[in-house]
Design a protein around this motif. Structure first.
Motif, PDB file in Angstrom:
ATOM      1  N   MET A 100       1.042   4.538   4.882  1.00  0.00           N
ATOM      2  CA  MET A 100       1.861   3.843   5.864  1.00  0.00           C
ATOM      3  C   MET A 100       2.028   2.373   5.506  1.00  0.00           C
ATOM      4  N   GLY A 101       1.055   1.836   4.804  1.00  0.00           N
ATOM      5  CA  GLY A 101       1.150   0.439   4.419  1.00  0.00           C
ATOM      6  C   GLY A 101       2.309   0.185   3.480  1.00  0.00           C
ATOM      7  N   ILE A 104      -2.329  -0.267   9.862  1.00  0.00           N
ATOM      8  CA  ILE A 104      -3.557  -1.071   9.977  1.00  0.00           C
ATOM      9  C   ILE A 104      -4.617  -0.305  10.747  1.00  0.00           C
ATOM     10  N   ALA A 105      -4.198   0.364  11.810  1.00  0.00           N
ATOM     11  CA  ALA A 105      -5.159   1.076  12.658  1.00  0.00           C
ATOM     12  C   ALA A 105      -5.739   2.316  11.974  1.00  0.00           C
ATOM     13  N   ARG A 152      -5.914  -2.250   3.824  1.00  0.00           N
ATOM     14  CA  ARG A 152      -4.980  -2.656   4.874  1.00  0.00           C
ATOM     15  C   ARG A 152      -4.027  -3.767   4.444  1.00  0.00           C
ATOM     16  N   GLY A 153      -4.098  -4.205   3.210  1.00  0.00           N
ATOM     17  CA  GLY A 153      -3.313  -5.346   2.750  1.00  0.00           C
ATOM     18  C   GLY A 153      -1.813  -5.126   2.823  1.00  0.00           C
ATOM     19  N   GLY A 192       3.397  -5.954   5.521  1.00  0.00           N
ATOM     20  CA  GLY A 192       4.567  -5.389   6.189  1.00  0.00           C
ATOM     21  C   GLY A 192       4.704  -5.891   7.611  1.00  0.00           C
ATOM     22  N   LEU A 193       3.573  -6.030   8.297  1.00  0.00           N
ATOM     23  CA  LEU A 193       3.598  -6.547   9.663  1.00  0.00           C
ATOM     24  C   LEU A 193       4.078  -7.996   9.686  1.00  0.00           C
ATOM     25  N   VAL A 194       3.601  -8.798   8.758  1.00  0.00           N
ATOM     26  CA  VAL A 194       4.019 -10.199   8.692  1.00  0.00           C
ATOM     27  C   VAL A 194       5.509 -10.301   8.364  1.00  0.00           C
TER      28      VAL A 194
END
Length: 82
Positions: free
Chosen positions: A1-2, A46-47, A54-55, A60-62
């Motif tokens: 997913m990352g 991340i979860a 998780r990098g 991707g979130l940022v």
């Protein structure tokens, strides 16, 4: 997913750069939900990831968060139209 969220963020970032062109800014109305879905995928990544992996999801979130903020700011400047 990352990796998916990172690629999603890159596509959203490219789309955001195109949406900065005058008279194309109306596409920000579609860009914000697109980036929000990418942020949700990143949060799930991340979860559900192991602590050391998780990098990509964080990146991707940022990216998606930056796109959402810039697109919303661009919409506010153009009155939601331009």
């Amino acid at each position: 997913m990352g990796l998916v969220s990172l690629l999603w963020g890159i596509v959203a970032l490219i789309w955001m750069i195109v949406a900065l062109i005058p008279l194309v800014g109306i596409t920000n109305w579609l860009l914000i939900p697109f980036a929000a879905v990418g942020a949700i995928i990143a949060a799930l990544g991340i979860a559900l990831s192991r602590p050391g992996h998780r990098g990509r999801a964080k990146a991707g979130l940022v990216l998606n968060a930056i796109v959402i903020v810039v697109a919303a700011f661009r919409l506010s400047l153009g009155g939601g139209i331009l």
